[in-house]
Enzyme design. Structure first.
Site, mmCIF file in Angstrom:
data_model
loop_
_atom_site.group_PDB
_atom_site.id
_atom_site.type_symbol
_atom_site.label_atom_id
_atom_site.label_comp_id
_atom_site.label_asym_id
_atom_site.label_seq_id
_atom_site.Cartn_x
_atom_site.Cartn_y
_atom_site.Cartn_z
ATOM 1 N N ASP A 111 0.854 -1.184 0.000
ATOM 2 C CA ASP A 111 0.000 0.000 0.000
ATOM 3 C C ASP A 111 0.890 1.234 0.000
ATOM 4 O O ASP A 111 1.137 1.868 1.031
ATOM 5 C CB ASP A 111 -0.927 -0.009 1.212
ATOM 6 C CG ASP A 111 -2.072 0.981 1.068
ATOM 7 O OD1 ASP A 111 -2.104 1.704 0.048
ATOM 8 O OD2 ASP A 111 -2.929 1.033 1.957
ATOM 9 N N ALA A 112 1.391 1.577 -1.197
ATOM 10 C CA ALA A 112 2.347 2.668 -1.347
ATOM 11 C C ALA A 112 1.733 3.907 -1.979
ATOM 12 O O ALA A 112 2.279 4.996 -1.855
ATOM 13 C CB ALA A 112 3.537 2.200 -2.200
ATOM 14 N N LYS A 113 0.622 3.738 -2.706
ATOM 15 C CA LYS A 113 -0.089 4.848 -3.367
ATOM 16 C C LYS A 113 0.858 5.723 -4.170
ATOM 17 O O LYS A 113 0.819 6.954 -4.103
ATOM 18 C CB LYS A 113 -0.869 5.680 -2.348
ATOM 19 C CG LYS A 113 -1.946 4.885 -1.610
ATOM 20 C CD LYS A 113 -2.735 5.776 -0.669
ATOM 21 C CE LYS A 113 -3.830 5.000 0.053
ATOM 22 N NZ LYS A 113 -3.294 4.026 1.040
ATOM 23 N N ARG A 114 1.687 5.107 -4.995
ATOM 24 C CA ARG A 114 2.637 5.848 -5.808
ATOM 25 C C ARG A 114 1.955 6.423 -7.049
ATOM 26 O O ARG A 114 0.993 5.865 -7.569
ATOM 27 C CB ARG A 114 3.798 4.941 -6.231
ATOM 28 C CG ARG A 114 4.639 4.410 -5.079
ATOM 29 C CD ARG A 114 5.299 5.541 -4.304
ATOM 30 N NE ARG A 114 6.301 5.045 -3.378
ATOM 31 C CZ ARG A 114 6.218 5.119 -2.054
ATOM 32 N NH1 ARG A 114 5.136 5.654 -1.508
ATOM 33 N NH2 ARG A 114 7.183 4.672 -1.290
ATOM 34 N N THR A 141 -0.510 -0.350 -4.715
ATOM 35 C CA THR A 141 -1.543 0.660 -4.915
ATOM 36 C C THR A 141 -0.937 1.890 -5.581
ATOM 37 O O THR A 141 0.221 2.264 -5.316
ATOM 38 C CB THR A 141 -2.208 1.061 -3.584
ATOM 39 O OG1 THR A 141 -1.209 1.567 -2.691
ATOM 40 C CG2 THR A 141 -2.913 -0.119 -2.954
#
Length: 309
Positions: A111-114, A141
């Site tokens: 869950d890094a939301k890059r 993510t």
């Protein structure tokens, strides 16, 4: 590294969507979020240090790695920020967690939301999705709000390596609506920004799945490599915004089950026809039952039971 399909050396990797659908069918549609907040570490009587972080992470993995379907959950989702806050030592813990989960046969979603553009996005893609990266997860993510097309390096690499991506589409935080619900001035999206993201994901999955066998994996169809993040507590807004989540043909990662208020009943109602694609995420409600592995497993069983009952 992801094994080749059917054991054939030249068959290529088994697609993430196939593996995730099989895991959801075997273990139930639950993803355990590993969120080592300082408060949870304290509740477990662990120090807010890399040592405490590792004990917390490996205990959660131990609980998740054994279940009646082979594992107790379909996937694990470590929250990258809570490892990054410990610097390089925290990222080393995350590397070990991802490696040990792979050895245990548990799928992982970083869950890094890059989200970025050009070579920078390609660098993020290689960090989380390349076979030879120490941070390689089964999926990551991503944030599409620099333009969905900017994510192409990650989408392409995920497809090539048999991994997946989960793209933010409809989140539950109040601030998200100002962007995701907005309608572009030029009307090019044909509706809200969230609808544009959803339709772009559907196109990528249609392309990726073209020519693949359409047979179901257990009780659900195999997914394409592009999933969406749709908040469990706001899924009912999808219809109002014109989002056809069932047509995406990708998994729907749904944070908010449990402590944030979403229940199995409310999620079924909110997601409607797209419910078979939902991978519900719970973290605090289950992790609060630690640090004993037995307590965590009891929480996992209760959550799966609520989702499948």
């Amino acid at each position: 590294m992801n094994p080749p399909a059917d054991g054939a050396p030249d068959a290529g990797p088994v697609p993430f969507g196939v593996r995730l659908a099989a895991a959801m069918d075997a273990a139930g549609p639950l993803c355990l979020g590993i969120d080592p907040h300082p408060g949870l570490l304290a509740d477990w009587d662990l120090p807010d240090t890399p040592v405490g972080l590792e004990r917390f992470s490996m205990t959660a993995l131990e609980a998740a790695a054994e279940g009646p379907g082979g594992t107790a959950v379909a996937a694990l989702k470590p929250q990258v920020a809570l490892y990054e806050r410990h610097g390089s030592a925290g990222l080393a813990v995350l590397e070990r967690l991802l490696r040990q989960a792979r050895h245990a046969g548990v799928l992982t979603i970083a869950d890094a939301k890059r989200g970025d553009i050009g070579s920078t996005m390609a660098g993020y893609a290689e960090a989380w999705l390349a076979d030879d990266s120490p941070l390689a997860a089964d999926a990551v993510t991503l944030s599409p709000f620099l333009g969905y097309g900017s994510l192409a390096p990650a989408v392409d690499l995920a497809e090539a390596t048999g991994r997946g991506v989960f793209i933010l589409a409809l989140t539950s935080n109040p601030e998200g609506a100002s962007v995701q619900h907005a309608v572009p001035d030029d009307g090019a999206a044909g509706g809200s920004v969230a609808r544009a993201v959803t339709e772009a994901a559907a196109r990528d999955n249609a392309r990726a799945l073209e020519g693949q066998a359409a047979a179901a994996v257990g009780s659900r169809p195999a997914f394409g490599p592009v999933g969406l993040v749709v908040g469990a507590t706001v899924a009912g807004q999808a219809a109002r915004l014109g989002l056809d989540l069932a047509e995406v043909r990708g998994a729907l990662l749904a944070p908010g089950f449990g402590a944030q208020g979403a229940s199995g009943v409310s999620m079924r109602a909110g997601f409607g026809a797209s419910w078979p694609a939902v991978l519900a995420t719970s973290s605090r409600a289950i992790l609060a039952r630690g640090p004993a592995v037995a307590g965590l497993r009891e929480g996992l069983r209760a959550a799966v039971g609520e989702l499948t009952g």
